[in-house]
Motif scaffolding. Sequence first.
Motif, short mmCIF file in Angstrom:
data_model
loop_
_atom_site.label_atom_id
_atom_site.label_comp_id
_atom_site.label_asym_id
_atom_site.label_seq_id
_atom_site.Cartn_x
_atom_site.Cartn_y
_atom_site.Cartn_z
N ILE A 1 -0.92 4.63 11.10
CA ILE A 1 -0.55 5.11 9.78
C ILE A 1 0.83 4.59 9.41
CG2 ILE A 1 0.02 7.18 8.45
CD1 ILE A 1 -2.23 8.61 10.00
N LYS A 2 1.72 4.50 10.37
CA LYS A 2 3.08 4.04 10.09
C LYS A 2 3.10 2.63 9.53
CE LYS A 2 5.68 6.99 13.20
NZ LYS A 2 6.46 7.68 12.21
N ASP A 3 2.06 1.86 9.80
CA ASP A 3 1.99 0.50 9.28
C ASP A 3 1.40 0.45 7.87
OD1 ASP A 3 3.03 -0.48 11.62
OD2 ASP A 3 1.07 -0.86 12.51
N SER A 4 1.05 1.61 7.31
CA SER A 4 0.43 1.64 5.99
C SER A 4 1.35 2.34 4.99
CB SER A 4 -0.91 2.36 6.06
OG SER A 4 -0.71 3.76 6.17
N ASP A 5 0.87 2.43 3.77
CA ASP A 5 1.62 3.10 2.71
C ASP A 5 1.54 4.62 2.80
OD1 ASP A 5 2.29 0.64 1.64
OD2 ASP A 5 0.57 0.60 0.28
N MET A 6 0.78 5.13 3.76
CA MET A 6 0.58 6.57 3.87
C MET A 6 1.54 7.23 4.85
SD MET A 6 -3.55 6.90 3.65
CE MET A 6 -3.40 8.66 3.70
N GLU A 7 2.54 6.52 5.29
CA GLU A 7 3.44 7.05 6.32
C GLU A 7 4.08 8.37 5.90
OE1 GLU A 7 7.37 5.78 8.90
OE2 GLU A 7 6.47 4.34 7.54
N GLU A 8 4.61 8.45 4.68
CA GLU A 8 5.28 9.67 4.23
C GLU A 8 4.31 10.84 4.17
OE1 GLU A 8 7.62 11.37 0.34
OE2 GLU A 8 7.68 9.23 0.73
N LEU A 9 3.13 10.61 3.64
CA LEU A 9 2.13 11.67 3.56
C LEU A 9 1.71 12.13 4.97
CD1 LEU A 9 0.14 13.45 2.02
CD2 LEU A 9 -1.47 11.54 2.04
N ALA A 10 1.51 11.19 5.86
CA ALA A 10 1.12 11.52 7.23
C ALA A 10 2.19 12.37 7.92
CB ALA A 10 0.86 10.25 8.03
#
Length: 47
Positions: A11-20
């Motif tokens: 997830i950290k490699d995607s745009d969803m890091e903050e949401l995760a």
Amino acid sequence: MEDLRRVMPHIKDSDMEELAEQVLGKLQNMSDEEFAGVVLEPAEEIS
């Protein structure tokens, strides 16, 4: 929780890091009763 921790590097490699991070933080701070309510409530609606 272990499953979430396993996928976090992906997830950290995607745009969803903050949401995760927000979701993981909220889940870690929940009591067992709160978690059961969140998980079981949608299941009861389906049944």
